[in-house]
Design a protein around this motif. Structure first.
Motif, PDB file in Angstrom:
ATOM      1  N   THR A   8       0.841  -1.198   0.000  1.00 13.46           N
ATOM      2  CA  THR A   8       0.000   0.000   0.000  1.00 13.46           C
ATOM      3  C   THR A   8       0.878   1.249   0.000  1.00 13.46           C
ATOM      4  O   THR A   8       2.075   1.193   0.333  1.00 13.46           O
ATOM      5  CB  THR A   8      -0.906   0.033   1.243  1.00 13.46           C
ATOM      6  N   LEU A   9       0.265   2.365  -0.374  1.00 14.66           N
ATOM      7  CA  LEU A   9       0.979   3.640  -0.325  1.00 14.66           C
ATOM      8  C   LEU A   9       1.392   3.973   1.103  1.00 14.66           C
ATOM      9  O   LEU A   9       2.454   4.566   1.328  1.00 14.66           O
ATOM     10  CB  LEU A   9       0.102   4.748  -0.906  1.00 14.66           C
ATOM     11  N   ALA A  10       0.569   3.606   2.063  1.00 13.55           N
ATOM     12  CA  ALA A  10       0.903   3.866   3.473  1.00 13.55           C
ATOM     13  C   ALA A  10       2.175   3.134   3.865  1.00 13.55           C
ATOM     14  O   ALA A  10       3.016   3.673   4.602  1.00 13.55           O
ATOM     15  CB  ALA A  10      -0.255   3.434   4.373  1.00 13.55           C
ATOM     16  N   GLN A  11       2.351   1.914   3.371  1.00 14.72           N
ATOM     17  CA  GLN A  11       3.571   1.163   3.678  1.00 14.72           C
ATOM     18  C   GLN A  11       4.787   1.814   3.034  1.00 14.72           C
ATOM     19  O   GLN A  11       5.859   1.896   3.647  1.00 14.72           O
ATOM     20  CB  GLN A  11       3.415  -0.278   3.193  1.00 14.72           C
ATOM     21  N   ILE A  12       4.618   2.275   1.804  1.00 15.67           N
ATOM     22  CA  ILE A  12       5.731   2.956   1.127  1.00 15.67           C
ATOM     23  C   ILE A  12       6.086   4.238   1.866  1.00 15.67           C
ATOM     24  O   ILE A  12       7.265   4.567   2.050  1.00 15.67           O
ATOM     25  CB  ILE A  12       5.366   3.261  -0.337  1.00 15.67           C
ATOM     26  N   ARG A  13       5.066   4.976   2.325  1.00 11.72           N
ATOM     27  CA  ARG A  13       5.332   6.210   3.082  1.00 11.72           C
ATOM     28  C   ARG A  13       6.080   5.891   4.378  1.00 11.72           C
ATOM     29  O   ARG A  13       6.999   6.621   4.764  1.00 11.72           O
ATOM     30  CB  ARG A  13       4.021   6.933   3.387  1.00 11.72           C
ATOM     31  N   CYS A  14       5.730   4.804   5.040  1.00 14.40           N
ATOM     32  CA  CYS A  14       6.433   4.412   6.260  1.00 14.40           C
ATOM     33  C   CYS A  14       7.906   4.145   5.966  1.00 14.40           C
ATOM     34  O   CYS A  14       8.797   4.584   6.707  1.00 14.40           O
ATOM     35  CB  CYS A  14       5.787   3.160   6.861  1.00 14.40           C
ATOM     36  N   PHE A  15       8.174   3.444   4.863  1.00 11.88           N
ATOM     37  CA  PHE A  15       9.554   3.163   4.465  1.00 11.88           C
ATOM     38  C   PHE A  15      10.332   4.448   4.220  1.00 11.88           C
ATOM     39  O   PHE A  15      11.473   4.611   4.685  1.00 11.88           O
ATOM     40  CB  PHE A  15       9.548   2.294   3.209  1.00 11.88           C
ATOM     41  N   VAL A  16       9.730   5.402   3.515  1.00 11.40           N
ATOM     42  CA  VAL A  16      10.399   6.663   3.204  1.00 11.40           C
ATOM     43  C   VAL A  16      10.715   7.439   4.478  1.00 11.40           C
ATOM     44  O   VAL A  16      11.832   7.975   4.633  1.00 11.40           O
ATOM     45  CB  VAL A  16       9.530   7.519   2.256  1.00 11.40           C
ATOM     46  N   SER A  41       4.056  -2.337   9.187  1.00  8.96           N
ATOM     47  CA  SER A  41       3.946  -1.818   7.826  1.00  8.96           C
ATOM     48  C   SER A  41       5.220  -2.076   7.035  1.00  8.96           C
ATOM     49  O   SER A  41       5.175  -2.479   5.864  1.00  8.96           O
ATOM     50  CB  SER A  41       3.641  -0.322   7.855  1.00  8.96           C
ATOM     51  N   LEU A  42       6.375  -1.844   7.665  1.00  9.18           N
ATOM     52  CA  LEU A  42       7.645  -2.089   6.990  1.00  9.18           C
ATOM     53  C   LEU A  42       7.802  -3.573   6.678  1.00  9.18           C
ATOM     54  O   LEU A  42       8.219  -3.942   5.569  1.00  9.18           O
ATOM     55  CB  LEU A  42       8.810  -1.604   7.846  1.00  9.18           C
ATOM     56  N   ALA A  43       7.470  -4.422   7.652  1.00 13.21           N
ATOM     57  CA  ALA A  43       7.593  -5.872   7.444  1.00 13.21           C
ATOM     58  C   ALA A  43       6.704  -6.325   6.290  1.00 13.21           C
ATOM     59  O   ALA A  43       7.101  -7.174   5.474  1.00 13.21           O
ATOM     60  CB  ALA A  43       7.233  -6.609   8.731  1.00 13.21           C
ATOM     61  N   ALA A  44       5.492  -5.768   6.194  1.00 13.26           N
ATOM     62  CA  ALA A  44       4.575  -6.135   5.114  1.00 13.26           C
ATOM     63  C   ALA A  44       5.125  -5.697   3.759  1.00 13.26           C
ATOM     64  O   ALA A  44       5.024  -6.428   2.762  1.00 13.26           O
ATOM     65  CB  ALA A  44       3.208  -5.504   5.357  1.00 13.26           C
ATOM     66  N   LEU A  45       5.715  -4.501   3.704  1.00 17.82           N
ATOM     67  CA  LEU A  45       6.291  -4.016   2.447  1.00 17.82           C
ATOM     68  C   LEU A  45       7.487  -4.874   2.041  1.00 17.82           C
ATOM     69  O   LEU A  45       7.637  -5.233   0.863  1.00 17.82           O
ATOM     70  CB  LEU A  45       6.716  -2.553   2.597  1.00 17.82           C
ATOM     71  N   GLU A  46       8.339  -5.217   3.005  1.00 17.77           N
ATOM     72  CA  GLU A  46       9.501  -6.054   2.712  1.00 17.77           C
ATOM     73  C   GLU A  46       9.058  -7.432   2.225  1.00 17.77           C
ATOM     74  O   GLU A  46       9.675  -8.016   1.325  1.00 17.77           O
ATOM     75  CB  GLU A  46      10.383  -6.174   3.954  1.00 17.77           C
ATOM     76  N   ALA A  47       7.982  -7.950   2.811  1.00 19.90           N
ATOM     77  CA  ALA A  47       7.466  -9.243   2.357  1.00 19.90           C
ATOM     78  C   ALA A  47       6.929  -9.139   0.936  1.00 19.90           C
ATOM     79  O   ALA A  47       7.107 -10.052   0.113  1.00 19.90           O
ATOM     80  CB  ALA A  47       6.366  -9.724   3.311  1.00 19.90           C
ATOM     81  N   ALA A  48       6.285  -8.013   0.630  1.00 19.57           N
ATOM     82  CA  ALA A  48       5.710  -7.822  -0.702  1.00 19.57           C
ATOM     83  C   ALA A  48       6.784  -7.723  -1.774  1.00 19.57           C
ATOM     84  O   ALA A  48       6.627  -8.258  -2.885  1.00 19.57           O
ATOM     85  CB  ALA A  48       4.835  -6.573  -0.718  1.00 19.57           C
ATOM     86  N   VAL A  49       7.899  -7.040  -1.478  1.00 15.32           N
ATOM     87  CA  VAL A  49       8.964  -6.875  -2.479  1.00 15.32           C
ATOM     88  C   VAL A  49       9.978  -8.004  -2.418  1.00 15.32           C
ATOM     89  O   VAL A  49      10.835  -8.125  -3.295  1.00 15.32           O
ATOM     90  CB  VAL A  49       9.676  -5.506  -2.313  1.00 15.32           C
ATOM     91  N   GLY A  50       9.909  -8.811  -1.360  1.00 16.34           N
ATOM     92  CA  GLY A  50      10.804  -9.948  -1.251  1.00 16.34           C
ATOM     93  C   GLY A  50      12.231  -9.592  -0.913  1.00 16.34           C
ATOM     94  O   GLY A  50      13.171 -10.277  -1.327  1.00 16.34           O
ATOM     95  N   ALA A  51      12.409  -8.512  -0.158  1.00 13.48           N
ATOM     96  CA  ALA A  51      13.772  -8.089   0.194  1.00 13.48           C
ATOM     97  C   ALA A  51      13.748  -7.265   1.470  1.00 13.48           C
ATOM     98  O   ALA A  51      12.743  -6.629   1.801  1.00 13.48           O
ATOM     99  CB  ALA A  51      14.381  -7.265  -0.935  1.00 13.48           C
ATOM    100  N   THR A  52      14.856  -7.272   2.197  1.00 10.82           N
ATOM    101  CA  THR A  52      15.016  -6.430   3.380  1.00 10.82           C
ATOM    102  C   THR A  52      15.401  -5.026   2.951  1.00 10.82           C
ATOM    103  O   THR A  52      16.375  -4.842   2.210  1.00 10.82           O
ATOM    104  CB  THR A  52      16.111  -6.991   4.313  1.00 10.82           C
ATOM    105  N   LEU A  53      14.623  -4.052   3.361  1.00 10.76           N
ATOM    106  CA  LEU A  53      14.878  -2.663   2.982  1.00 10.76           C
ATOM    107  C   LEU A  53      15.625  -1.896   4.062  1.00 10.76           C
ATOM    108  O   LEU A  53      16.406  -0.991   3.755  1.00 10.76           O
ATOM    109  CB  LEU A  53      13.548  -1.952   2.691  1.00 10.76           C
TER     110      LEU A  53
END
Length: 313
Positions: A8-16, A41-53
């Protein structure tokens, strides 16, 4: 079958925001959410992209290689979304002016790497930049003639002003390329006792800073030999064989540094300064100006993370 993204955009915003602050607590506060929600949120985004950010330990937070590669696109995604929402709601982010003061050692980097981004995202804003020494800039800020200043900290001219810490700026020793020290990866600060040193005007408080950290300020007494105002003057001092110079790392571009000089780090006790952006607080500025200030802060932190990946010659 339509594609349904797993992020989600919210997850991307959390990463930024995590990448900008490198601190989960600060990032959570800025986003107005709980730290546990931020982590999920970060864990969900990392799972979605398949990599540790983001690499996170009990002592530090830092971007992974993949995180560094993805951050620029993540920022563009969030910025495009913000512009879309602003346009849809009739909000105008492209009117008015913004007045920024910058000390000389930071001005080239800010003007080259940061202000173009501001102009791109705020195409109708009238940008005004002033280069001057920190005391003069803070006087202008106090008088209301500047909206924000980028200076070494601490530098709060009044209790109602806000300091946003950006990064630590280490000082490097600049020596001629044929100097015996040029081949060293690092040197002791005590080497200054044996050399004729030029310092630029902005480094005048290093002795006080080291004194507060318990370091013998006598190590810096030779710095009285010469003082310049610009980095270029200090470099020419070294190129001319007149001595060595103490230069803030952020004032040097390692990719274009003259082959006639070499920059050497200090070991153990490392002279440094904190760089920050100071402004009059949300009540003294428009919402647009505050947005610009924090966008500048994000860009400077990002540029600093890239700069520190370039090895010192």
């Amino acid at each position: 079958m339509s594609y349904i993204p797993r992020y989600t955009l919210a997850q991307i915003r959390c990463f930024v925001v995590i990448a900008d602050t490198l601190h989960f607590g600060v990032a959570a506060d800025r986003l107005g959410i709980k730290q546990s929600s931020l982590s999920r949120s970060l864990a969900a985004l990392e799972a979605a992209v398949g990599a540790t950010l983001i690499h996170r330990t009990s002592r530090r937070v830092e971007l992974s290689e993949i995180g560094l590669q993805m951050l620029p696109q993540a920022k563009k995604t969030i910025e495009a979304t913000d512009r879309f929402v602003a346009s849809a709601t009739g909000a105008d982010e492209t009117l008015g002016s913004f007045r920024l003061g910058v000390v000389p050692t930071l001005a080239p980097r800010v003007i080259r790497a940061v202000l173009p981004t501001i102009r791109t995202n705020y195409p109708g804003i009238a940008l005004h930049a002033i280069e001057d020494q920190a005391p003069d800039l803070t006087r202008l800020l106090h008088a209301g003639d500047l909206d924000a200043v980028i200076v070494p900290l601490p530098c709060v001219p009044a209790s109602w002003f806000v300091e946003v810490d950006l990064y630590r700026d280490d000082f490097l020793l600049l020596v001629p390329h044929d100097d015996p020290l040029a081949g060293n990866r690092s040197v002791s600060l005590s080497i200054l006792q044996e050399r004729t040193v030029m310092r630029i005007d902005e480094t005048r408080d290093i002795a006080n800073e080291l004194s507060m950290n318990g370091t013998r300020t006598g190590l810096l007494e030779p710095m009285a030999h010469a003082r310049g105002i610009t980095v270029e003057t200090a470099i020419q001092w070294v190129v001319g064989g007149l001595g060595v110079s103490l230069i803030p790392e952020s004032a040097l571009d390692m990719r274009t540094l003259s082959a006639s000089v070499a920059a050497v780090r200090f070991t153990s006790v490392v002279p440094s300064r904190r760089i920050g952006i100071v402004y009059g607080g949300p009540s003294a500025l428009s919402a647009q100006s505050v947005q610009i200030i924090y966008r500048i802060a994000r860009e400077l932190r990002w540029q600093n993370s890239l700069r520190r990946r370039v090895p010192v010659s």
